[in-house]
Scaffold this active site. Structure first.
Site, short mmCIF file in Angstrom:
data_model
loop_
_atom_site.label_atom_id
_atom_site.label_comp_id
_atom_site.label_asym_id
_atom_site.label_seq_id
_atom_site.Cartn_x
_atom_site.Cartn_y
_atom_site.Cartn_z
N GLY A 46 0.82 -1.19 0.00
CA GLY A 46 0.00 0.00 0.00
C GLY A 46 0.86 1.24 0.00
O GLY A 46 2.02 1.22 0.43
N GLN A 51 2.64 10.12 1.15
CA GLN A 51 3.95 9.47 1.26
C GLN A 51 4.85 9.83 0.09
O GLN A 51 6.06 9.64 0.17
CB GLN A 51 3.80 7.96 1.35
CG GLN A 51 3.17 7.48 2.64
CD GLN A 51 3.07 5.98 2.65
OE1 GLN A 51 2.08 5.41 2.19
NE2 GLN A 51 4.10 5.33 3.15
N CYS A 95 5.83 0.14 7.17
CA CYS A 95 5.45 1.30 6.38
C CYS A 95 6.62 1.70 5.49
O CYS A 95 7.76 1.73 5.95
CB CYS A 95 5.07 2.45 7.31
SG CYS A 95 4.56 3.95 6.47
N LEU A 96 6.33 2.01 4.23
CA LEU A 96 7.39 2.42 3.32
C LEU A 96 8.04 3.73 3.75
O LEU A 96 9.17 4.00 3.37
CB LEU A 96 6.84 2.53 1.89
CG LEU A 96 6.32 1.22 1.30
CD1 LEU A 96 5.72 1.47 -0.08
CD2 LEU A 96 7.42 0.18 1.22
N HIS A 137 -4.67 1.31 7.31
CA HIS A 137 -3.33 1.90 7.46
C HIS A 137 -3.16 3.06 6.47
O HIS A 137 -2.69 4.13 6.84
CB HIS A 137 -2.29 0.80 7.21
CG HIS A 137 -0.87 1.25 7.20
ND1 HIS A 137 0.03 0.88 8.18
CD2 HIS A 137 -0.18 2.03 6.33
CE1 HIS A 137 1.21 1.42 7.89
NE2 HIS A 137 1.11 2.12 6.78
N GLU A 138 -3.56 2.84 5.22
CA GLU A 138 -3.39 3.88 4.20
C GLU A 138 -4.34 5.06 4.42
O GLU A 138 -3.96 6.22 4.23
CB GLU A 138 -3.55 3.30 2.80
CG GLU A 138 -2.55 2.20 2.45
CD GLU A 138 -1.09 2.56 2.69
OE1 GLU A 138 -0.72 3.73 2.57
OE2 GLU A 138 -0.31 1.64 3.01
#
Length: 173
Positions: A46, A51, A95-96, A137-138
């Site tokens: 995601g 981000q 998380c990215l 989350h997103e």
């Protein structure tokens, strides 16, 4: 398609509440393609628009596992959770924007989400298990919330310090 740079925590843009998308045009479709390419390249399941520096309510996700076959990319514009189950699930989230850090987070096991696609068409769907965790989350990202905000302050501070060091090390390189 163009790979986007993923912002690393702490970055003030990751803590902003995103504005709704109002222009459903070619640029939006192109940006969503770039987000999907960036997410797959990272690799992740995601990615939310803030981000990659766009403070708009848009996310991409694909929780289909490679072993399960065909990818299932989704683009959700202006997503909104309309229902959550009472039953809860715990997943180890990452998380990215917080690379290499993981922690267990408890969330509703199932959610119903309504959203628009890149053309502005309305959709609604129930998500379960990993898909439910991912979409929550997103959507949190769109509200300026990171998964570490669910952790105890000491653990959150420790992760933030690691990310500050990572950013300093990258800047030196």
């Amino acid at each position: 398609m163009t790979l986007k740079t993923i912002l690393i925590h702490p970055d003030p843009r990751l803590k902003k509440h995103c504005d709704p998308v109002t222009d459903f045009d070619r640029d939006l479709a192109r940006f969503s393609d770039d987000m999907l390419e960036t997410m797959y390249d990272a690799p992740g399941v995601g990615l939310a628009a803030p981000q990659v520096g766009l403070i708009k309510r848009m996310l991409v996700m694909d929780c289909a596992k490679e072993a399960e076959g065909t990818p299932e990319p989704m683009v959700l514009v202006n997503p909104e959770v309309t229902w959550t189950s009472e039953e809860r699930n715990v997943y180890e989230e990452g998380c990215l924007s917080i690379p290499g850090q993981y922690a267990e987070v408890e969330r509703p096991k199932m959610v119903r989400v309504k959203w628009q696609d890149v053309e502005g068409k309305a959709h609604e769907q129930e998500f379960d298990e990993l898909w439910a965790t991912c979409v929550q989350h997103e959507i949190d990202h769109l509200d300026g919330v990171l998964f570490i905000d669910y952790l105890k302050p000491l653990k959150r501070q420790m992760i933030t310090r690691k990310m500050q060091k990572l950013k300093r090390d990258k800047a030196r390189a």
